[in-house]
Structures are given as structure tokens and as C-alpha cells.
Design an enzyme around this catalytic site. Structure first.
Site, PDB file in Angstrom:
ATOM      1  N   SER A 141       0.857  -1.189   0.000  1.00  0.00           N
ATOM      2  CA  SER A 141       0.000   0.000   0.000  1.00  0.00           C
ATOM      3  C   SER A 141       0.890   1.234   0.000  1.00  0.00           C
ATOM      4  O   SER A 141       2.033   1.199   0.487  1.00  0.00           O
ATOM      5  CB  SER A 141      -0.879   0.023   1.254  1.00  0.00           C
ATOM      6  OG  SER A 141      -1.459   1.309   1.447  1.00  0.00           O
ATOM      7  N   TYR A 154      -2.606  -0.153   9.926  1.00  0.00           N
ATOM      8  CA  TYR A 154      -2.538  -0.466   8.499  1.00  0.00           C
ATOM      9  C   TYR A 154      -1.175  -0.130   7.894  1.00  0.00           C
ATOM     10  O   TYR A 154      -0.534  -0.978   7.253  1.00  0.00           O
ATOM     11  CB  TYR A 154      -3.652   0.281   7.760  1.00  0.00           C
ATOM     12  CG  TYR A 154      -3.834  -0.155   6.320  1.00  0.00           C
ATOM     13  CD1 TYR A 154      -4.395  -1.385   6.023  1.00  0.00           C
ATOM     14  CD2 TYR A 154      -3.445   0.681   5.271  1.00  0.00           C
ATOM     15  CE1 TYR A 154      -4.567  -1.788   4.699  1.00  0.00           C
ATOM     16  CE2 TYR A 154      -3.619   0.290   3.952  1.00  0.00           C
ATOM     17  CZ  TYR A 154      -4.178  -0.951   3.676  1.00  0.00           C
ATOM     18  OH  TYR A 154      -4.335  -1.353   2.367  1.00  0.00           O
TER      19      TYR A 154
END
Length: 249
Positions: A141, A154
Site C-alpha cells: 500500500s 494499516y
């Protein structure tokens, strides 16, 4: 005319029932692959792929080491090998640092980082044992390099995926196995629906995007499948940021 880069290839896609994973499955099939899918959303997998004889759906929770070992064995028993792994399963918890619970932290880490390790190791072992010079693509990501508030576990989980990708690439290169990562920004998927469907949040987010729009699933899939193909024959250990310039200063 559709490219046919994966004819006679056996691919495994984790988290393949929805979003980016489902886009990977669909495109791999279009390009000639037989595809096994790991997911925990059995009904969603059934709805998406039940009538496609080129897709095999397997219930597998990537957080569970033993389930992963069994799932990979089942794929090998069915197809004889795995040529391509799209190590994609992931989740996000929207919790700030002070509010982040132990359970939320561990759930994201177990799925996004441990799951990539469990599946990646299990599949890589079969590639080495069977002499398969395969391709592994981990889903990272842009939060692995861009600090984003409000999603505390995250970013660290995806930064771990980036480093794990490099370790895998370095150690597996001698077996002819390529390992890379694709790092998408915010695409039009279920995981981003909270932002996309909130006009105020969406406007604030898009104001930071150089192209002024969200990514499309097909755009991320194109990068991921490039890395999984012989088109990327001299690329390994890289993380490609498919994020529309969001991390630019």
C-alpha cells in the site's frame, strides 16, 4: 485482442472474492490461467465464480497457519503446482493511535503481514520443491511510505509487507523465483467505500490527489499482473506504487 500471458499457468489469489483480488482473478482467467482463490467469504466466492470452471474456490483464513498449509496442499493436489501467487488478502481498521485496540492491531497485523508470510512461505516452498521458477506479487500500500492518520495498524502492516517482499526476493532469486509488490493508493473498492461515499471526506481526499480522482481496479490489476508475468523478467524485490502521485510532496 486480450494478452495471453498466463496460458497453462496455475495461479493462487488470496482475498480473491472482492475488490482488487477479484479483479486479479478475472484478468488471470481472461489471460489463460487456472486460478485457485483463498477467501473466508464463501457466499461471495460462490456468487462470483461458481459457474467458472477455470476457478477453484477454497475457504482459507490467511491468519491461520494450519489452514494455509492445508489450502496450499489442496491446490497442489488439484493442479500439481503453483506458478503465480497474488498474495493479496488484507483488511483495514479505522482507528486512531490512542483509540486503537489490541484486538484491532492484532487483527490487521495477522491478516496483512502474517498472512502474507504464511502464504508466501508455503507457496515458495512448493515452487522450490517442484522446480517452479514462479512469480509472487504481494499487495502492499502507499501507506507503507505515506503517513496517514486514523488507520493506525494499516501503515505499519504494509511497511512490513514491503520489507518482507525484499527479503523474499533476495532469498528466492537463486531458485529463479521473482518476488515483487504492488502498492495501490485508494481505488474504487469496498475497503474505500467509507471515504468515497462521504461527500465531505471524498472532496478533501481528492483535493490531495494530483489527478483529482480515485484509482480504478483495472489500473491496479494491470500493474500486479505485469509483475506476475514474464514482462517483468528482470525485476525482483521492487514495490511499484500505483497511487496516482498521492505521495508526491
Amino acid at each position: 485482442m486480450e494478452k495471453q500471458r498466463f496460458v497453462d499457468k496455475i495461479a493462487l489469489v488470496t482475498g480473491g472474492a472482492n475488490g482488487l483480488g477479484r479483479g486479479m482473478v478475472d484478468q488471470l482467467v481472461k489471460e489463460g490461467a487456472q486460478v485457485a482463490v483463498f477467501d473466508i467469504e464463501d457466499d461471495t466466492m460462490e456468487e462470483a465464480f461458481a459457474h467458472n470452471d477455470r476457478v477453484c474456490c477454497l475457504h482459507c483464513d490467511v491468519r491461520d497457519y494450519d489452514q494455509v498449509q492445508k489450502g496450499v496442499r489442496d491446490v497442489i493436489e488439484r493442479y500439481g503446482r503453483i506458478d503465480v501467487l497474488m498474495n493479496n488478502a488484507g483488511i483495514i481498521h479505522r482507528q486512531g493511535f490512542l483509540e486503537c485496540s489490541k484486538e484491532g492491531w492484532l487483527d490487521v497485523m495477522d491478516t496483512n503481514l502474517n498472512g502474507v508470510f504464511y502464504v508466501g512461505q508455503a507457496v515458495a516452498r512448493t515452487m522450490v520443491d517442484l522446480g517452479v521458477e514462479g512469480h509472487i506479487v504481494n499487495t502492499c500500500s502507499n501507506t507503507s511510505r505515506k503517513t496517514v492518520a486514523g488507520v493506525t495498524p494499516y501503515g505499519p502492516s504494509k511497511a512490513g509487507v514491503k520489507m518482507l517482499t525484499q527479503i523474499m526476493a533476495l532469498e528466492l532469486a537463486k531458485y529463479g523465483i521473482h518476488v515483487n509488490a504492488v502498492a495501490p493508493g485508494t481505488s474504487r473498492t469496498r475497503i474505500a467505500a467509507g471515504t468515497i461515499n462521504d461527500p465531505e471526506r471524498s472532496a478533501a481526499f481528492l483535493a490531495k490527489m494530483p489527478f483529482g480522482r480515485y484509482g480504478e481496479v483495472r489500473e491496479m490489476v494491470s500493474v500486479a499482473l505485469f509483475l506476475a508475468s514474464e514482462d517483468a523478467s528482470f525485476i525482483t524485490g521492487e514495490t511499484i506504487y500505483e497511487e496516482g502521485g498521492f505521495s508526491l510532496p
